[in-house]
Write a protein that holds these residues in place. Structure first.
Motif, PDB file in Angstrom:
ATOM      1  N   GLU A 164       0.820  -1.219   0.000  1.00 36.33           N
ATOM      2  CA  GLU A 164       0.000   0.000   0.000  1.00 36.33           C
ATOM      3  C   GLU A 164       0.854   1.270   0.000  1.00 36.33           C
ATOM      4  O   GLU A 164       0.397   2.327  -0.435  1.00 36.33           O
ATOM      5  N   ILE A 199      -8.698  -3.827   4.526  1.00 36.37           N
ATOM      6  CA  ILE A 199      -9.902  -3.211   3.960  1.00 36.37           C
ATOM      7  C   ILE A 199     -10.246  -1.921   4.706  1.00 36.37           C
ATOM      8  O   ILE A 199     -10.607  -0.905   4.090  1.00 36.37           O
ATOM      9  N   THR A 202      -7.708   0.778   3.569  1.00 31.94           N
ATOM     10  CA  THR A 202      -7.783   1.221   2.175  1.00 31.94           C
ATOM     11  C   THR A 202      -9.173   1.687   1.754  1.00 31.94           C
ATOM     12  O   THR A 202      -9.339   2.235   0.664  1.00 31.94           O
ATOM     13  N   LYS A 203     -10.172   1.427   2.616  1.00 28.65           N
ATOM     14  CA  LYS A 203     -11.550   1.886   2.356  1.00 28.65           C
ATOM     15  C   LYS A 203     -12.128   1.328   1.056  1.00 28.65           C
ATOM     16  O   LYS A 203     -12.878   1.995   0.358  1.00 28.65           O
ATOM     17  N   ILE A 204     -11.794   0.083   0.721  1.00 34.39           N
ATOM     18  CA  ILE A 204     -12.368  -0.510  -0.486  1.00 34.39           C
ATOM     19  C   ILE A 204     -13.674  -1.223  -0.142  1.00 34.39           C
ATOM     20  O   ILE A 204     -13.830  -1.761   0.958  1.00 34.39           O
ATOM     21  N   ASP A 205     -14.615  -1.217  -1.093  1.00 37.71           N
ATOM     22  CA  ASP A 205     -15.920  -1.869  -0.895  1.00 37.71           C
ATOM     23  C   ASP A 205     -15.808  -3.331  -1.310  1.00 37.71           C
ATOM     24  O   ASP A 205     -15.939  -3.671  -2.492  1.00 37.71           O
ATOM     25  N   VAL A 206     -15.536  -4.183  -0.333  1.00 36.22           N
ATOM     26  CA  VAL A 206     -15.273  -5.574  -0.654  1.00 36.22           C
ATOM     27  C   VAL A 206     -15.731  -6.458   0.497  1.00 36.22           C
ATOM     28  O   VAL A 206     -15.743  -6.046   1.653  1.00 36.22           O
ATOM     29  N   TYR A 221     -15.628  -7.721  -4.714  1.00 32.81           N
ATOM     30  CA  TYR A 221     -15.818  -6.279  -4.781  1.00 32.81           C
ATOM     31  C   TYR A 221     -17.267  -5.935  -5.117  1.00 32.81           C
ATOM     32  O   TYR A 221     -17.908  -6.615  -5.933  1.00 32.81           O
ATOM     33  N   GLN A 338     -12.356  -1.406 -11.804  1.00 28.00           N
ATOM     34  CA  GLN A 338     -11.288  -0.740 -11.062  1.00 28.00           C
ATOM     35  C   GLN A 338     -10.345  -0.008 -12.016  1.00 28.00           C
ATOM     36  O   GLN A 338      -9.920  -0.552 -13.032  1.00 28.00           O
TER      37      GLN A 338
END
Length: 530
Positions: A164, A199, A202-206, A221, A338
């Motif tokens: 990251e 998660i 990184t604030k990903i919607d998963v 995702y 993405q």
């Protein structure tokens, strides 16, 4: 040696020996004593606090340039510091990792060959492990280790934090770490928690799901905005194939916002036109166009996309494909949506239930090679690659999704590539734009390969194949001269051992197995060897 010694770097080796004394760990002690270059200090941990607290305290106070963390069950190759210095003498990497092997009962039992950073693979399976060399200043920057009880999870989290934070990561394709499994204790994995923490950072919607094989994960995702998908299917006659392909899409697909654009190229059979009429009446999302020009796969698909497609994402689909997974569109779309991802490919099977495609190795004698072709689906490939989402250099356009905006940006398929290598070229163009390509096993289909066109292995077709191979090489000289980013020669050779059931692995030290004829020859010579 002289070149390396011109600029010295300093190292600290941290030994976490779990109650053992260094004198009792003969292999570890010898591996340190016999290093070719001895520019390192040793720190032996005393167990009066949690491991991560010990590690972070060392990082905070450390003055040496790089740190290596070793457990009681590990030891390093005698050339370890020499190989590491060779790498950082060219560039001061933040993180370096290497291959590792495993010993049990004083016998070598396995080796884990790795590759360059594959973000999607490390989310699926912790393939990097703890064979790490870490820059001290970088460890301070990312605030060291988080609190985990499991050693594996401690380092898994660290690797994810590193990915990251930096791209300044280097892989040394040599076995420099060894694990003695007789000394290794099993701890409950906290890798699910590691992924949850990633998660949150990184604030990903998963959503985290269990993977297809043990100790693997599937990051699912969230699909954004349910965009329209344009499915492009070129064909010439073969009405039965077309019927199978279209029925599989209509009857199985759980994602409904798609359009199908069928492109008839010089069809002549009445049955074909009858099927076209039936399907247009059957589903308003299906339309057919006739484009009767000399066959050129690239031109025909480009023409359809430019003139007829309305979708935000394009699926290129062969007419000899039969979809067998209901959420196949979602499986492709969750990656295609993405920004950093270019082309997304599927797991394709031959009718005899062997693998046709799980991604393409680029470079080497054959330029582009389906690296798991002919593996039986009841068997497992090297490191379970057929069952893990991963970055790959290229995927086949027999079933491929790509953003329409990206397709426009990279100027579509190269129309000089009329039949072969057009998909590989497209994937390499995406890479040159800074994108990564992805294989997902969650989109699965049968592929009745080349039934419409026949084989490319003789006569004029072979001549054309070689001409198009030359065009691919000219277009992508810089990439093709290097080893594949994700499927190294070591990994590829191990895959061939398993696919072709070669018992005598020592043959791989003498022969690079790139081409099918060589693989078949080795299979005949060595099947049954002890």
């Amino acid at each position: 040696m002289n070149k390396i010694s011109n600029y010295q770097y300093s190292f600290t080796v941290v030994l976490d020996l779990e109650g053992y004394k260094l004198e009792d760990l003969e292999k570890l002690k010898l591996s340190l004593d016999k290093q070719w270059i001895k520019n390192f200090n040793l720190i032996v941990l005393e167990k009066n606090k949690e491991t991560f607290e010990h590690y972070n305290e060392i990082i905070e106070n450390e003055k040496n340039d790089y740190i290596i963390f070793l457990k009681e069950y590990e030891y390093i190759e005698n050339s370890f510091f020499y190989e590491v210095l060779k790498a950082i003498n060219t560039q001061e990497y933040d993180l370096i990792y290497t291959n590792e092997d495993f010993i049990k009962n004083n016998q070598f039992i396995d080796v884990r060959y790795k590759s360059n950073i594959s973000k999607q693979l490390i989310y699926s399976f912790n393939y990097i492990g703890k064979s790490l060399i870490l820059k001290t200043s970088f460890l301070k920057k990312i605030k060291g280790f988080e609190a985990y009880n499991s050693t594996e999870s401690l380092f898994y989290d660290l690797v994810l934090k590193a990915i990251e934070s930096t791209t300044n990561i280097h892989f040394i394709d040599s076995v420099l770490f060894h694990q003695n499994l007789d000394l290794k204790k099993n701890h409950n994995s906290e890798n699910n928690l590691v992924l949850e923490n990633m998660i949150n950072r990184t604030k990903i919607d998963v959503e985290i799901k269990e993977g297809l094989v043990a100790n693997s994960y599937h990051l699912k995702y969230l699909i954004k905005n349910k965009p329209l998908i344009s499915i492009i299917i070129p064909f010439k006659d073969q009405g039965k194939l077309l019927q199978t392909c279209l029925n599989s899409i209509i009857n199985l697909s759980s994602y409904e916002n798609f359009e199908i654009i069928g492109i008839s190229n010089n069809s002549k059979e009445k049955e074909t036109f009858r099927q076209m009429e039936i399907f247009e009446q059957k589903d308003s999302r299906i339309k057919f166009i006739e484009y009767n020009v000399p066959f050129n796969y690239s031109h025909i698909n480009n023409y359809a996309v430019k003139n007829y497609s309305k979708g935000e994402h394009i699926v290129f689909l062969n007419n000899d494909i039969e979809i067998i997974s209901s959420d196949w569109i979602e499986a492709l779309l969750q990656y295609s949506q993405q920004e950093e991802i270019g082309c997304v490919g599927a797991k394709l099977l031959y009718p005899n239930n062997t693998i046709q495609h799980c991604g393409i190795k680029v470079g080497g004698e054959n330029v582009a090679q389906h690296f798991l072709a002919h593996l039986k689906i009841e068997n497992t490939g090297y490191e379970y690659r057929e069952s893990l989402v991963q970055n790959v250099t290229a995927v086949t356009a027999a079933c491929m999704m790509i953003k329409k905006t990206l397709l426009e940006e990279i100027d579509y398929f190269d129309e000089n590539l009329t039949v072969a290598y057009n998909d590989v070229d497209l994937c390499l163009k995406a890479i040159r734009k800074g994108k990564t390509n992805v294989f997902t096993p969650y989109c699965t289909a049968y592929h009745y390969e080349s039934i419409s066109r026949g084989s490319d292995k003789n006569g004029e077709k072979l001549k054309r194949l070689l001409q198009e191979q030359a065009i691919l090489k000219k277009n992508n000289k810089e990439i093709l001269e290097k080893e594949d980013l994700y499927i190294t020669d070591n990994i590829f050779n191990q895959m061939q051992v398993q696919i072709h059931d070669i018992k005598n692995k020592s043959i791989l030290k003498k022969i690079r197995i790139y081409s099918k004829p060589i693989r078949e020859k080795i299979k005949k010579l060595f099947k049954g060897c002890k």
